[in-house]
Design a protein around this motif. Structure first.
Motif, mmCIF file in Angstrom:
data_model
loop_
_atom_site.group_PDB
_atom_site.id
_atom_site.type_symbol
_atom_site.label_atom_id
_atom_site.label_comp_id
_atom_site.label_asym_id
_atom_site.label_seq_id
_atom_site.Cartn_x
_atom_site.Cartn_y
_atom_site.Cartn_z
ATOM 1 N N ARG A 133 39.901 -70.313 -10.651
ATOM 2 C CA ARG A 133 39.399 -70.271 -9.383
ATOM 3 C C ARG A 133 38.738 -68.815 -9.081
ATOM 4 O O ARG A 133 37.692 -69.091 -8.533
ATOM 5 C CB ARG A 133 40.800 -70.379 -8.399
ATOM 6 C CG ARG A 133 41.207 -71.791 -8.306
ATOM 7 C CD ARG A 133 41.479 -72.254 -6.821
ATOM 8 N NE ARG A 133 42.561 -71.141 -6.221
ATOM 9 C CZ ARG A 133 43.942 -71.237 -6.461
ATOM 10 N NH1 ARG A 133 44.250 -72.255 -7.352
ATOM 11 N NH2 ARG A 133 44.585 -70.326 -6.023
ATOM 12 N N GLN A 134 39.417 -67.997 -9.394
ATOM 13 C CA GLN A 134 38.587 -66.478 -8.910
ATOM 14 C C GLN A 134 37.850 -66.061 -9.955
ATOM 15 O O GLN A 134 37.966 -66.302 -11.124
ATOM 16 C CB GLN A 134 39.905 -65.488 -8.620
ATOM 17 C CG GLN A 134 40.163 -65.214 -7.277
ATOM 18 C CD GLN A 134 41.054 -66.109 -6.737
ATOM 19 O OE1 GLN A 134 41.973 -66.731 -7.378
ATOM 20 N NE2 GLN A 134 40.682 -66.417 -5.435
ATOM 21 N N ILE A 135 36.795 -65.563 -9.349
ATOM 22 C CA ILE A 135 35.648 -65.047 -10.133
ATOM 23 C C ILE A 135 35.945 -63.778 -10.846
ATOM 24 O O ILE A 135 35.855 -63.579 -12.078
ATOM 25 C CB ILE A 135 34.387 -64.719 -9.562
ATOM 26 C CG1 ILE A 135 33.748 -65.903 -9.341
ATOM 27 C CG2 ILE A 135 33.193 -63.951 -10.164
ATOM 28 C CD1 ILE A 135 32.338 -65.919 -8.210
ATOM 29 N N GLY A 136 37.285 -62.964 -10.217
ATOM 30 C CA GLY A 136 37.713 -61.943 -11.129
ATOM 31 C C GLY A 136 37.053 -60.714 -11.073
ATOM 32 O O GLY A 136 35.739 -60.707 -10.734
ATOM 33 N N GLU A 137 37.594 -59.540 -11.506
ATOM 34 C CA GLU A 137 37.051 -58.475 -11.576
ATOM 35 C C GLU A 137 35.692 -58.164 -12.709
ATOM 36 O O GLU A 137 35.474 -59.344 -13.501
ATOM 37 C CB GLU A 137 37.915 -57.329 -12.069
ATOM 38 C CG GLU A 137 38.428 -57.469 -13.584
ATOM 39 C CD GLU A 137 39.497 -56.620 -13.733
ATOM 40 O OE1 GLU A 137 39.789 -55.956 -14.618
ATOM 41 O OE2 GLU A 137 40.548 -56.373 -12.946
ATOM 42 N N ARG A 138 34.893 -57.526 -12.364
ATOM 43 C CA ARG A 138 33.525 -57.337 -12.957
ATOM 44 C C ARG A 138 33.612 -57.220 -14.550
ATOM 45 O O ARG A 138 34.536 -56.396 -14.819
ATOM 46 C CB ARG A 138 32.827 -56.321 -12.604
ATOM 47 C CG ARG A 138 31.330 -56.283 -12.920
ATOM 48 C CD ARG A 138 30.670 -54.844 -12.395
ATOM 49 N NE ARG A 138 29.297 -54.683 -12.840
ATOM 50 C CZ ARG A 138 29.057 -54.136 -13.767
ATOM 51 N NH1 ARG A 138 30.351 -53.517 -14.549
ATOM 52 N NH2 ARG A 138 28.275 -53.861 -14.565
ATOM 53 N N LYS A 139 32.844 -57.720 -15.209
ATOM 54 C CA LYS A 139 33.007 -57.442 -16.614
ATOM 55 C C LYS A 139 31.727 -56.724 -17.039
ATOM 56 O O LYS A 139 30.668 -56.954 -16.387
ATOM 57 C CB LYS A 139 32.846 -58.796 -17.569
ATOM 58 C CG LYS A 139 34.375 -59.648 -17.322
ATOM 59 C CD LYS A 139 35.431 -59.295 -17.776
ATOM 60 C CE LYS A 139 36.882 -60.200 -17.509
ATOM 61 N NZ LYS A 139 37.592 -59.463 -16.763
ATOM 62 N N ALA A 140 31.660 -55.791 -17.841
ATOM 63 C CA ALA A 140 30.696 -55.036 -18.609
ATOM 64 C C ALA A 140 29.526 -56.096 -18.839
ATOM 65 O O ALA A 140 29.872 -56.949 -19.616
ATOM 66 C CB ALA A 140 31.186 -54.191 -19.587
ATOM 67 N N PRO A 141 28.362 -55.492 -18.857
ATOM 68 C CA PRO A 141 27.147 -56.541 -19.239
ATOM 69 C C PRO A 141 27.234 -56.736 -20.777
ATOM 70 O O PRO A 141 26.845 -57.810 -21.180
ATOM 71 C CB PRO A 141 26.000 -55.660 -18.945
ATOM 72 C CG PRO A 141 26.497 -54.518 -17.899
ATOM 73 C CD PRO A 141 27.791 -54.111 -18.122
ATOM 74 N N GLU A 142 27.882 -55.894 -21.654
ATOM 75 C CA GLU A 142 27.711 -56.240 -23.100
ATOM 76 C C GLU A 142 28.615 -57.276 -23.346
ATOM 77 O O GLU A 142 28.708 -57.968 -24.146
ATOM 78 C CB GLU A 142 27.971 -54.817 -24.195
ATOM 79 C CG GLU A 142 29.417 -54.311 -23.611
ATOM 80 C CD GLU A 142 29.197 -53.058 -22.531
ATOM 81 O OE1 GLU A 142 30.353 -52.334 -22.528
ATOM 82 O OE2 GLU A 142 28.295 -53.182 -21.806
ATOM 83 N N ILE A 143 29.708 -57.422 -22.761
ATOM 84 C CA ILE A 143 30.875 -58.378 -22.655
ATOM 85 C C ILE A 143 30.070 -59.988 -22.332
ATOM 86 O O ILE A 143 30.334 -60.820 -22.928
ATOM 87 C CB ILE A 143 32.088 -58.125 -21.789
ATOM 88 C CG1 ILE A 143 32.820 -56.606 -22.033
ATOM 89 C CG2 ILE A 143 33.026 -59.562 -21.968
ATOM 90 C CD1 ILE A 143 33.394 -56.960 -23.393
ATOM 91 N N ASN A 144 29.394 -59.774 -21.090
ATOM 92 C CA ASN A 144 28.854 -60.938 -20.785
ATOM 93 C C ASN A 144 27.836 -61.622 -21.769
ATOM 94 O O ASN A 144 27.539 -62.524 -21.970
ATOM 95 C CB ASN A 144 28.117 -60.858 -19.301
ATOM 96 C CG ASN A 144 29.092 -60.202 -18.287
ATOM 97 O OD1 ASN A 144 30.444 -60.808 -18.305
ATOM 98 N ND2 ASN A 144 28.751 -59.400 -17.511
#
Length: 326
Positions: free
Chosen positions: A48-59
């Protein structure tokens, strides 16, 4: 008595840690899709939740993973004109079935296998969310779906709660839900074999080769784990009680291929994800690279060099499966 009790609780903790990786992957995919790395209108019904930001390299890493696996899956479906079956091992909360239905690319039957506890959660989401259940009912010939606590069966989609280390149990369940060994079959596994001992994963891979004369196996997981960066990855996971029991096969691209070549597969190949990242459609890579600024290119490179896609084929029907590659 104490010794067996101890090993039981240890392996229980280990399984629990592996199950938690399912959430990690889903949360990361949810975040990346919220940033438009790729489209997935269904993942919101599982996370449901987008959640905390992930680092660009993870994305970007998840983007490469999703595109790489999709490349093989779609190529296999086209090569067999969808007259095939797909078995997603350790599927977690994956949404591929719904994408394939939307794109008119469904195989004859799409199977998923995971721990019963994860399957129970997935089934709960499907039962309570019409955008998930309606497409399954639309591809089913009768009004009623067969759903119990740990499995769902319909004409085109089947979800099975099972332990991949228990092959007789797995085979029984697949047979019960009309798995057909004579159909061309694609096995998918993403970061699954690495959590099994080398002996257990070899048995699974061997069973697949023995049982399905025309098949492909596509595995995404860690590689080059013997170097310093690999050691740090292992230590980070161990801190979360997550033991990479099968890390031996992740030493190199060669050891990844060997697992299949020594277990009855006719051909096997592997590429690290840095290479995959450079051969997936570059116009789209350009698009996603504009989504977020990446400060440390080296970090992305290191990360991608420690994951790979390995693919193996057996082709009794001579469909040209060994031509499916990058």
């Amino acid at each position: 008595m104490m010794a067996t009790r101890q090993s039981f609780t240890d392996s229980d903790t280990a399984d629990e840690a592996v199950r938690a990786t399912c959430d990690d992957a889903s949360i990361c995919k949810r975040f990346a899709t919220s940033k438009s790395y790729w489209k997935d209108p269904y993942i919101q019904y599982f996370v449901r939740q987008i959640g905390e930001r992930k680092a660009p390299e993870i994305n970007r890493g998840y983007y490469a993973r999703v595109q790489g696996v999709k490349h093989f899956l779609d190529a296999f479906l086209r090569k067999t004109t969808c007259d095939c079956q797909v078995v997603n091992l350790g599927a977690g909360l994956d949404t591929t079935f719904w994408r394939l239905k939307d794109e008119n690319l469904l195989p004859r039957k799409y199977f998923e296998v995971d721990f019963p506890m994860i399957v129970a959660r997935k089934l709960h989401n499907i039962k309570t969310k019409p955008p998930l259940s309606k497409p399954i009912i639309e591809t089913h010939s009768t009004d009623s779906l067969l759903i119990d606590g740990h499995s769902l069966d319909s004409d085109r989609y089947c979800i099975i709660g099972a332990d991949l280390r228990d092959l007789p149990g797995l085979e029984d369940k697949l047979k019960k839900f009309q798995m057909n060994p004579d159909l061309p079959t694609l096995f998918l596994s993403e970061c699954v074999l690495v959590y099994m001992s080398p002996e257990q994963s070899s048995k699974l891979v061997h069973w697949a080769a023995d049982t399905f004369p025309t098949a492909m196996f596509v595995s995404y997981e860690q590689v080059n784990m013997a170097d310093r960066f690999g050691q740090v990855m292992i230590e980070n996971l161990q801190r979360r009680q997550c033991n990479l029991a099968g890390v031996e096969a992740c030493r190199s691209l060669e050891t990844q291929k060997e697992r299949f070549l020594l277990s009855g597969w006719e051909s096997a190949d592997a590429l690290d994800m840095m290479t995959v990242y450079s051969v997936i459609p570059q116009a789209d890579v350009g698009r996603i690279e504009r989504l977020e600024f990446l400060d440390e290119k080296e970090l992305l490179q290191q990360l991608l060099q420690h994951y790979c896609i390995c693919w193996a084929a057996k082709d009794k029907l001579r469909l040209g499966l060994s031509q499916i590659a990058f």
